[in-house]
Design an enzyme around this catalytic site. Structure first.
Site, mmCIF file in Angstrom:
data_model
loop_
_atom_site.group_PDB
_atom_site.id
_atom_site.type_symbol
_atom_site.label_atom_id
_atom_site.label_comp_id
_atom_site.label_asym_id
_atom_site.label_seq_id
_atom_site.Cartn_x
_atom_site.Cartn_y
_atom_site.Cartn_z
ATOM 1 N N ARG A 123 -9.307 8.027 -1.423
ATOM 2 C CA ARG A 123 -10.293 8.447 -0.413
ATOM 3 C C ARG A 123 -11.151 9.578 -0.941
ATOM 4 O O ARG A 123 -10.706 10.373 -1.769
ATOM 5 C CB ARG A 123 -9.579 8.914 0.856
ATOM 6 C CG ARG A 123 -8.858 7.821 1.599
ATOM 7 C CD ARG A 123 -8.356 8.337 2.930
ATOM 8 N NE ARG A 123 -9.450 8.465 3.861
ATOM 9 C CZ ARG A 123 -9.693 7.630 4.860
ATOM 10 N NH1 ARG A 123 -8.895 6.614 5.082
ATOM 11 N NH2 ARG A 123 -10.719 7.809 5.654
ATOM 12 N N THR B 4 -7.044 6.719 9.670
ATOM 13 C CA THR B 4 -6.895 5.662 8.680
ATOM 14 C C THR B 4 -8.141 4.780 8.807
ATOM 15 O O THR B 4 -8.992 5.052 9.657
ATOM 16 C CB THR B 4 -5.593 4.864 8.904
ATOM 17 O OG1 THR B 4 -5.497 3.845 7.920
ATOM 18 C CG2 THR B 4 -5.554 4.232 10.288
ATOM 19 N N THR B 5 -8.264 3.753 7.963
ATOM 20 C CA THR B 5 -9.475 2.926 8.018
ATOM 21 C C THR B 5 -9.518 2.207 9.362
ATOM 22 O O THR B 5 -8.681 1.356 9.637
ATOM 23 C CB THR B 5 -9.450 1.910 6.862
ATOM 24 O OG1 THR B 5 -9.115 2.607 5.669
ATOM 25 C CG2 THR B 5 -10.800 1.259 6.683
ATOM 26 N N ARG C 107 -7.048 12.820 0.475
ATOM 27 C CA ARG C 107 -5.996 13.337 1.366
ATOM 28 C C ARG C 107 -4.601 12.852 0.968
ATOM 29 O O ARG C 107 -3.618 13.459 1.310
ATOM 30 C CB ARG C 107 -6.288 12.989 2.820
ATOM 31 C CG ARG C 107 -6.119 11.538 3.155
ATOM 32 C CD ARG C 107 -6.268 11.295 4.635
ATOM 33 N NE ARG C 107 -7.635 11.471 5.074
ATOM 34 C CZ ARG C 107 -8.148 10.857 6.144
ATOM 35 N NH1 ARG C 107 -7.381 10.069 6.865
ATOM 36 N NH2 ARG C 107 -9.402 11.025 6.478
ATOM 37 N N HIS C 108 -4.532 11.720 0.263
ATOM 38 C CA HIS C 108 -3.200 11.277 -0.186
ATOM 39 C C HIS C 108 -3.209 10.946 -1.687
ATOM 40 O O HIS C 108 -2.788 11.750 -2.487
ATOM 41 C CB HIS C 108 -2.607 10.156 0.695
ATOM 42 C CG HIS C 108 -3.564 9.115 1.190
ATOM 43 N ND1 HIS C 108 -4.391 8.413 0.369
ATOM 44 C CD2 HIS C 108 -3.801 8.661 2.458
ATOM 45 C CE1 HIS C 108 -5.087 7.553 1.083
ATOM 46 N NE2 HIS C 108 -4.773 7.687 2.363
ATOM 47 N N HIS D 291 -5.567 3.626 -1.884
ATOM 48 C CA HIS D 291 -6.911 3.962 -1.412
ATOM 49 C C HIS D 291 -7.222 5.371 -1.901
ATOM 50 O O HIS D 291 -6.615 6.337 -1.450
ATOM 51 C CB HIS D 291 -6.930 3.899 0.121
ATOM 52 C CG HIS D 291 -8.289 4.131 0.718
ATOM 53 N ND1 HIS D 291 -8.516 4.043 2.072
ATOM 54 C CD2 HIS D 291 -9.482 4.453 0.160
ATOM 55 C CE1 HIS D 291 -9.798 4.293 2.313
ATOM 56 N NE2 HIS D 291 -10.396 4.563 1.178
ATOM 57 N N HIS E 122 -3.637 -4.350 7.685
ATOM 58 C CA HIS E 122 -3.762 -3.203 8.593
ATOM 59 C C HIS E 122 -2.913 -3.400 9.849
ATOM 60 O O HIS E 122 -3.121 -4.338 10.595
ATOM 61 C CB HIS E 122 -5.204 -2.927 9.009
ATOM 62 C CG HIS E 122 -5.385 -1.489 9.406
ATOM 63 N ND1 HIS E 122 -5.881 -0.531 8.543
ATOM 64 C CD2 HIS E 122 -5.073 -0.845 10.550
ATOM 65 C CE1 HIS E 122 -5.886 0.633 9.160
ATOM 66 N NE2 HIS E 122 -5.396 0.472 10.367
ATOM 67 N N HIS F 80 0.990 6.273 1.719
ATOM 68 C CA HIS F 80 1.740 7.240 2.536
ATOM 69 C C HIS F 80 2.914 7.889 1.807
ATOM 70 O O HIS F 80 3.462 8.871 2.280
ATOM 71 C CB HIS F 80 2.144 6.614 3.867
ATOM 72 C CG HIS F 80 0.926 6.307 4.687
ATOM 73 N ND1 HIS F 80 -0.054 7.240 4.915
ATOM 74 C CD2 HIS F 80 0.493 5.162 5.269
ATOM 75 C CE1 HIS F 80 -1.033 6.695 5.626
ATOM 76 N NE2 HIS F 80 -0.720 5.430 5.842
ATOM 77 N N GLU G 283 -10.561 -9.458 2.942
ATOM 78 C CA GLU G 283 -9.334 -9.042 3.613
ATOM 79 C C GLU G 283 -9.684 -8.897 5.088
ATOM 80 O O GLU G 283 -10.493 -8.040 5.460
ATOM 81 C CB GLU G 283 -8.819 -7.712 3.035
ATOM 82 C CG GLU G 283 -7.532 -7.265 3.724
ATOM 83 C CD GLU G 283 -6.888 -6.054 3.055
ATOM 84 O OE1 GLU G 283 -6.979 -5.902 1.826
ATOM 85 O OE2 GLU G 283 -6.290 -5.245 3.794
ATOM 86 N N GLU H 269 -8.467 0.340 -3.264
ATOM 87 C CA GLU H 269 -9.330 0.381 -2.070
ATOM 88 C C GLU H 269 -10.291 1.539 -2.237
ATOM 89 O O GLU H 269 -9.874 2.642 -2.589
ATOM 90 C CB GLU H 269 -8.495 0.641 -0.817
ATOM 91 C CG GLU H 269 -7.754 -0.547 -0.307
ATOM 92 C CD GLU H 269 -6.950 -0.187 0.938
ATOM 93 O OE1 GLU H 269 -7.173 0.893 1.531
ATOM 94 O OE2 GLU H 269 -6.082 -0.969 1.298
ATOM 95 N N HIS I 279 2.043 1.201 5.975
ATOM 96 C CA HIS I 279 2.743 2.162 6.824
ATOM 97 C C HIS I 279 4.125 1.696 7.263
ATOM 98 O O HIS I 279 5.091 2.457 7.199
ATOM 99 C CB HIS I 279 1.868 2.487 8.044
ATOM 100 C CG HIS I 279 2.371 3.630 8.841
ATOM 101 N ND1 HIS I 279 3.225 3.473 9.900
ATOM 102 C CD2 HIS I 279 2.188 4.970 8.692
ATOM 103 C CE1 HIS I 279 3.524 4.660 10.393
ATOM 104 N NE2 HIS I 279 2.907 5.580 9.682
ATOM 105 N N ASN J 108 0.860 -1.189 0.000
ATOM 106 C CA ASN J 108 0.000 0.000 0.000
ATOM 107 C C ASN J 108 0.900 1.244 0.000
ATOM 108 O O ASN J 108 1.692 1.447 0.929
ATOM 109 C CB ASN J 108 -0.900 -0.027 1.238
ATOM 110 C CG ASN J 108 -1.831 1.162 1.284
ATOM 111 O OD1 ASN J 108 -1.420 2.289 1.070
ATOM 112 N ND2 ASN J 108 -3.094 0.916 1.572
HETATM 113 N N1 PXP Z 1 -5.698 -2.854 4.119
HETATM 114 C C1 PXP Z 1 -6.649 -1.892 4.154
HETATM 115 C C2 PXP Z 1 -8.023 -2.256 3.697
HETATM 116 C C3 PXP Z 1 -6.351 -0.589 4.601
HETATM 117 O O1 PXP Z 1 -7.320 0.345 4.625
HETATM 118 C C4 PXP Z 1 -5.027 -0.298 4.981
HETATM 119 C C5 PXP Z 1 -4.679 1.081 5.436
HETATM 120 O O2 PXP Z 1 -4.834 1.994 4.428
HETATM 121 C C6 PXP Z 1 -4.067 -1.310 4.892
HETATM 122 C C7 PXP Z 1 -4.433 -2.592 4.479
HETATM 123 C C8 PXP Z 1 -2.633 -1.073 5.224
HETATM 124 O O3 PXP Z 1 -2.516 -0.764 6.574
HETATM 125 P P1 PXP Z 1 -1.102 -0.279 7.120
HETATM 126 O O4 PXP Z 1 -0.788 1.018 6.465
HETATM 127 O O5 PXP Z 1 -1.349 -0.141 8.597
HETATM 128 O O6 PXP Z 1 -0.099 -1.338 6.788
#
Ligand code: PXP
Length: 247
Positions: A54, A109-110, A58-59, A52, A200, A10, A160, A79, A223, A7
């Site tokens: 959004r 965040t989600t 925001r990003h 994602h 996540h 960031h 997921e 996403e 992240h 992902n």
């Molecule tokens: N999966 C989903 C559905 C998410 O919303 C996120 C955060 O954007 C992640 C995975 C990745 O999470 P992290 O950034 O904490 O690794």
């Protein structure tokens, strides 16, 4: 082999911190470029790229998603909220998969999984539209029996499992119970014919246990890998996570 979906939101967060007002999303002074990051990450072994888009932008911006669609060699996982505007966007972009997530403007965040039961009509319409367009849908849900059973009933091919509660409980006595919820959920999902992904809050420490959740197909991690890349570069941070996922 457990696959890694990286992902890259960031990377765009850092760009937007400085260049939110800029007309362009890449080139000139505008940096860092999430597309460049994605290409380097693929070279280091990322099996797919997740973003994602959004509602508040925001990003990641729409232009980033279009450029990724044209550039990457692996799979693009979008996403998104289950809204008419995002469904329209996904159908025109044609990502390899979409992951439906709940979206709340206030959250950092989600924070929670998608409530499939409470949004049955909307989720069903979205899954059907994506299935018809040949786009796989993944539902980002908490490891709850009811949500998993409904995901299978709606014929979403993937789920997921939300690992956030487990990650938050990692240094507390609740960790074992949260891990068990994930394992039981993964087994139920797999027995119901679903492909099991998770994500996540996964980092370089908790991956040692997360990787032992049964039936895992892919982990979506953002992240921790982007954070480590500040010190090691993205290629090394991807390689190291992959080593720890599949030792
Ligand atoms: N999966 C989903 C559905 C998410 O919303 C996120 C955060 O954007 C992640 C995975 C990745 O999470 P992290 O950034 O904490 O690794």
């Amino acid at each position: 082999m457990i696959l890694l979906g990286l992902n890259i939101d960031h990377c765009a967060t850092v760009r937007q911190a400085r260049y939110r007002q800029a007309g362009q999303t890449a080139g000139g002074n505008v940096e860092p470029d999430p597309v460049m990051l994605a290409l380097l990450a693929e070279r280091a072994g990322a099996d797919g790229i997740t973003v994602h888009l959004r509602e508040d932008r925001r990003h990641i911006q729409e232009r980033d998603v279009g450029r990724l669609r044209e550039s990457i060699a692996t799979r693009l996982n979008l996403e998104m909220a289950c809204s008419p505007a995002m469904i329209k966007f996904a159908l025109s972009l044609k990502p390899d998969s979409v992951c439906l997530v709940p979206e709340n403007r206030e959250e950092v965040t989600t924070e929670g999984g998608l409530d499939v039961a409470g949004n049955l009509k909307r989720v069903k319409a979205c899954v059907q539209a994506m299935n018809a367009a040949g786009i796989r849908t993944s539902l980002f849900i908490d490891p709850d029996e009811r949500q998993i059973e409904l995901a299978a009933k709606l014929k979403a091919p993937w789920i997921e499992l939300h690992t956030g509660a487990y990650a938050n409980a990692y240094h507390t006595p609740r960790r074992a119970a949260e891990f068990k919820r994930l394992s039981v959920g993964a087994t139920l999902g797999s027995e119901s014919g679903l492909v099991i992904n998770a994500g996540h809050g996964i980092n370089y420490i908790n991956i040692a246990e997360v990787r032992t959740i049964p039936h895992l197909h892919e982990l979506n991690i953002g992240h921790s890998i982007i954070s480590r890349a500040l010190f090691t570069g993205i290629e090394e941070s991807v390689r190291e996570m992959k080593r720890r996922m599949n030792p």
